[in-house]
Design an enzyme around this catalytic site. Structure first.
Site, PDB file in Angstrom:
ATOM      1  CD  GLU A  65     -11.740  -0.160  -7.574  1.00  0.00           C
ATOM      2  OE1 GLU A  65     -10.699  -0.704  -7.215  1.00  0.00           O
ATOM      3  OE2 GLU A  65     -11.771   0.827  -8.330  1.00  0.00           O
TER       4      GLU A  65
ATOM      5  CD  GLU B  26      -7.667  -3.023  -3.485  1.00  0.00           C
ATOM      6  OE1 GLU B  26      -8.896  -2.871  -3.646  1.00  0.00           O
ATOM      7  OE2 GLU B  26      -6.794  -2.433  -4.142  1.00  0.00           O
TER       8      GLU B  26
HETATM    9  P1  C2E Z   1      -7.230   1.337  -5.740  1.00  0.00           P
HETATM   10  O1  C2E Z   1      -6.481   0.096  -6.000  1.00  0.00           O
HETATM   11  O2  C2E Z   1      -8.319   1.681  -6.672  1.00  0.00           O
HETATM   12  O3  C2E Z   1      -7.764   1.231  -4.254  1.00  0.00           O
HETATM   13  C1  C2E Z   1      -9.005   1.648  -3.834  1.00  0.00           C
HETATM   14  C2  C2E Z   1      -8.918   3.015  -3.260  1.00  0.00           C
HETATM   15  O4  C2E Z   1     -10.211   3.450  -2.969  1.00  0.00           O
HETATM   16  C3  C2E Z   1      -8.184   3.051  -1.944  1.00  0.00           C
HETATM   17  O5  C2E Z   1      -7.546   4.301  -1.853  1.00  0.00           O
HETATM   18  C4  C2E Z   1      -9.282   2.989  -0.933  1.00  0.00           C
HETATM   19  O6  C2E Z   1      -8.927   3.532   0.319  1.00  0.00           O
HETATM   20  C5  C2E Z   1     -10.297   3.835  -1.619  1.00  0.00           C
HETATM   21  N1  C2E Z   1     -11.632   3.532  -1.178  1.00  0.00           N
HETATM   22  C6  C2E Z   1     -12.125   2.350  -0.777  1.00  0.00           C
HETATM   23  N2  C2E Z   1     -13.443   2.436  -0.487  1.00  0.00           N
HETATM   24  C7  C2E Z   1     -13.785   3.709  -0.731  1.00  0.00           C
HETATM   25  C8  C2E Z   1     -15.015   4.418  -0.637  1.00  0.00           C
HETATM   26  O7  C2E Z   1     -16.059   3.884  -0.281  1.00  0.00           O
HETATM   27  N3  C2E Z   1     -14.992   5.723  -1.000  1.00  0.00           N
HETATM   28  C9  C2E Z   1     -13.853   6.326  -1.422  1.00  0.00           C
HETATM   29  N4  C2E Z   1     -13.901   7.614  -1.742  1.00  0.00           N
HETATM   30  N5  C2E Z   1     -12.675   5.692  -1.508  1.00  0.00           N
HETATM   31  C10 C2E Z   1     -12.642   4.394  -1.175  1.00  0.00           C
HETATM   32  P2  C2E Z   1      -6.093   4.421  -1.324  1.00  0.00           P
HETATM   33  O8  C2E Z   1      -5.874   3.467  -0.217  1.00  0.00           O
HETATM   34  O9  C2E Z   1      -5.825   5.858  -1.106  1.00  0.00           O
HETATM   35  O10 C2E Z   1      -5.273   3.906  -2.559  1.00  0.00           O
HETATM   36  C11 C2E Z   1      -5.246   4.636  -3.716  1.00  0.00           C
HETATM   37  C12 C2E Z   1      -4.568   3.902  -4.811  1.00  0.00           C
HETATM   38  O11 C2E Z   1      -3.192   3.691  -4.515  1.00  0.00           O
HETATM   39  C13 C2E Z   1      -5.115   2.499  -4.992  1.00  0.00           C
HETATM   40  O12 C2E Z   1      -6.264   2.584  -5.722  1.00  0.00           O
HETATM   41  C14 C2E Z   1      -3.965   1.835  -5.712  1.00  0.00           C
HETATM   42  O13 C2E Z   1      -3.993   2.120  -7.077  1.00  0.00           O
HETATM   43  C15 C2E Z   1      -2.777   2.520  -5.106  1.00  0.00           C
HETATM   44  N6  C2E Z   1      -2.210   1.613  -4.085  1.00  0.00           N
HETATM   45  C16 C2E Z   1      -2.627   1.395  -2.826  1.00  0.00           C
HETATM   46  N7  C2E Z   1      -1.818   0.475  -2.214  1.00  0.00           N
HETATM   47  C17 C2E Z   1      -0.920   0.098  -3.136  1.00  0.00           C
HETATM   48  C18 C2E Z   1       0.188  -0.816  -3.137  1.00  0.00           C
HETATM   49  O14 C2E Z   1       0.474  -1.504  -2.169  1.00  0.00           O
HETATM   50  N8  C2E Z   1       0.911  -0.936  -4.292  1.00  0.00           N
HETATM   51  C19 C2E Z   1       0.624  -0.191  -5.398  1.00  0.00           C
HETATM   52  N9  C2E Z   1       1.382  -0.364  -6.490  1.00  0.00           N
HETATM   53  N10 C2E Z   1      -0.392   0.667  -5.440  1.00  0.00           N
HETATM   54  C20 C2E Z   1      -1.134   0.815  -4.316  1.00  0.00           C
HETATM   55 CA    CA Z   2      -6.871  -1.952  -6.407  1.00  0.00          CA
HETATM   56 CA    CA Z   3      -9.446   0.718  -8.278  1.00  0.00          CA
END
Ligand code: C2E
Ligand code: CA
Ligand code: CA
Length: 556
Positions: A210, A36
């Site tokens: 996730e 991802e």
């Molecule tokens: P998401 O799509 O649900 O992405 C998964 C989030 O969970 C990511 O947070 C990831 O770092 C985090 N994560 C993964 N494995 C674990 C784990 O084992 N434990 C915990 N506590 N967290 C984990 P991140 O990177 O902070 O991203 C947060 C949200 O921001 C994403 O949720 C997504 O909705 C948004 N996002 C991230 N990149 C993009 C992007 O390029 N475009 C858009 N539109 N939204 C983005």
């Molecule tokens: Ca996602």
């Molecule tokens: Ca998600």
């Protein structure tokens, strides 16, 4: 630091927002499935800044478009530099998904970087569908036409609705990490995850969990039939430089965490989907000749098969939601203590219960009952599985056999002849006193070693052949052999026996007698010898000449 629009704008213009890649892993094999793409703002002073701090600003300002193309271009370039470009998933904001410009722009970036779009998944949340389902549907179909897959992100939070799941042609369903995080401790979260995974299977949509941080969570998800997962247990989001190392790392297979105490066997079929297992079990359940039911923690019938409903004398529907106390009130006190013990986690089997006859002429029914506590993924008791076998016929056959054994025993006690009883496999059960007197064997010796002990070594093979042939075919036993006598000498004996059949036509006993034929054998032997002497004499010159042996014998 408070992040302002100007900061985000400058970050995007300077291409400081870059893609990080988090592995998506197949739960069954531990093999890498894809990555991802997650946005990371590489801040010169603050280090990497996470998306929740800048995505909303980027969305409101429209900068999200520029950011997405930058991310995709970099991610696609990193992927196509590898020998086999990995599958990628990209998050697309709801406002982008409502704009048809998405499709053409995506196509352009893929073309420029040579990334195959049939390896890309577009992740959207339900908010993307909320405002205009028609446009969302159109965009989704166009993306599908390009070969992209569609995933519904964060399922279970926000506006989760089954209508949304049906509105667009989703290929994947992502179970939100808030449920995964608490599923090992909260029954409710566990049930939600199980329900979402089940929903995915029924709709033919792959499920991705996730936020998997521990092996225990991964094991539980595997047991629930979840297909893919991502989370810190399998890998943190990493920069593009780490991609080839992650791809070449060995798969991380997980050990199944025992859901229940270790003495409980948990059957896990890794090949069949839970829905297939469910249908198979349902068919077995319905057609089983054994009465089966499942009682929940409040002792209510959750399911019951036809056989048990018949045994209880009421239709299946009448049972559901009721308790055994209500359905079989007279019988209930007989098994209640065992049922309560099973609800405490004890496995109970071999419990025989007699059920009074329904009518005054009828026979009572004998039932063999077993109670098997059922545990959920965390080892918590969720109910008891009950199996009831009608053993009335078996009990009746056993009683008849016992009576016939007793009758035969009373004959044996008074009989001057040696009588014996063997079981269906030829094992010693009983013999009358003349046998012990004839052979000098004790009862204990017979019980331990059988009759073979007394058979002359030269006759043992023949004796054994006759016996095994009769045991196999059910033909009468009839064999003569030399047997040791009470003084240690050898005496001829004839043993004859016949099988007794049970209600299903199977041999249940062998009854027979043994007689001392030593005198008769000796007599026959001397006659035989005499005859051969006569024959010799007939052939010699100067003898009687032609003479019928019977006549010669008379003369002698
Ligand atoms: P998401 O799509 O649900 O992405 C998964 C989030 O969970 C990511 O947070 C990831 O770092 C985090 N994560 C993964 N494995 C674990 C784990 O084992 N434990 C915990 N506590 N967290 C984990 P991140 O990177 O902070 O991203 C947060 C949200 O921001 C994403 O949720 C997504 O909705 C948004 N996002 C991230 N990149 C993009 C992007 O390029 N475009 C858009 N539109 N939204 C983005
Ligand atoms: Ca996602
Ligand atoms: Ca998600």
């Amino acid at each position: 630091m408070v992040i302002e629009l100007a900061d985000v704008q400058s970050a995007i213009e300077n291409e400081a927002v870059i893609p990080y890649f988090q592995p998506l892993v197949e739960l069954r094999s531990g093999q890498l499935y894809g990555f991802e793409i997650l946005a990371r703002w590489q801040h010169a002073d603050l280090g990497p800044i996470l998306p929740p701090n800048f995505i909303a600003i980027a969305e409101q300002s429209g900068l999200i478009w520029q950011m997405t193309w930058q991310l995709l271009r970099r991610a696609f370039n990193a992927a196509t530099q590898l020998p086999c470009p990995p599958r990628l998933a990209i998050n697309i904001s709801p406002i982008q998904f409502r704009d048809q410009a998405l499709v053409s722009a995506l196509q352009a970036v893929a073309k420029e970087t040579q990334y195959p779009l049939d390896r890309l998944t577009i992740e959207i949340t339900e908010s993307a569908i909320l405002e205009n389902v028609d446009i969302a549907h159109e965009v989704a179909c166009e993306l599908r036409a390009l070969g992209c897959r569609l995933a519904l992100d964060d399922f279970g939070t926000g506006f989760s609705s089954l209508a949304h799941l049906q509105a667009l042609p989703f290929d994947e369903l992502k179970v939100d990490r808030s449920f995964v995080r608490t599923m090992t401790t909260s029954r409710e979260s566990r049930k939600i995850v199980a329900a979402v995974v089940g929903l995915g299977h029924s709709l033919g949509i792959r499920t991705i969990a996730e936020g998997v941080e521990t092996e225990q969570q991964a094991g539980m998800l595997l047991r629930l039939g979840c297909d893919l997962c991502q989370g810190w247990f399998y890998g943190h989001p990493s920069s593009a430089e780490a991609l080839s190392d992650i791809i070449s790392a060995s798969p991380r297979e997980i050990r199944l965490h025992p859901a229940a105490p270790s003495n409980h066997v948990i059957p896990v079929c890794l090949e069949a989907m839970p829905s297939q297992q469910g249908s198979q079990l349902h068919a077995i359940y319905d057609g089983a000749p054994v009465g089966l039911c499942f009682l929940d923690r409040d002792l209510r019938y959750v399911s019951i098969n036809r056989r048990l409903a018949e045994m209880n004398g009421a239709p299946i529907e009448a049972h559901l939601g009721k308790t055994p106390r209500e359905m079989v009130p007279k019988l209930f006190p007989k098994f209640a203590p065992y049922l309560y013990r099973a609800m405490q986690g004890q496995q109970i089997s071999g419990l025989e219960i007699e059920r009074p006859a329904a009518t005054s002429e009828g026979d009572p029914m004998a039932i063999l009952v077993s109670y098997q506590p059922a545990f959920d993924e965390a080892g918590e008791i969720i109910g008891v599985s009950v199996a009831c076998v009608d053993i009335t016929e078996r009990k009746r056959a056993e009683r008849v056999l016992r009576e016939s054994d007793e009758r035969y025993r009373s004959i044996m006690e008074t009989s001057p002849v040696a009588l014996w009883v063997l079981d269906h496999q030829g094992n010693f059960i009983d013999a009358s006193s003349p046998w012990y007197e004839m052979t000098g064997q004790t009862r204990e010796e017979c019980e331990q070693k059988g009759f073979m002990e007394v058979v002359h070594p030269d006759d043992q093979e023949r004796y054994w052949d006759v016996l095994t042939e009769s045991l196999r075919s059910g033909n009468l036993v009839d064999v003569e052999f030399r047997a040791v006598d009470a003084e240690g000498g050898w005496r001829w004996m004839r043993v004859r026996g016949a099988p007794r059949y049970g209600p299903s036509g199977e041999v249940v006993r062998w009854y027979g007698m043994a007689e001392d034929i030593n005198e008769r054998r000796r007599e026959i032997e001397s006659w035989r010898q005499l005859l051969s002497e006569m024959e010799m004499c007939r052939k010699q010159p100067g003898s009687f000449g032609y003479c019928h042996p019977e006549i010669v014998i008379h003369i002698v």
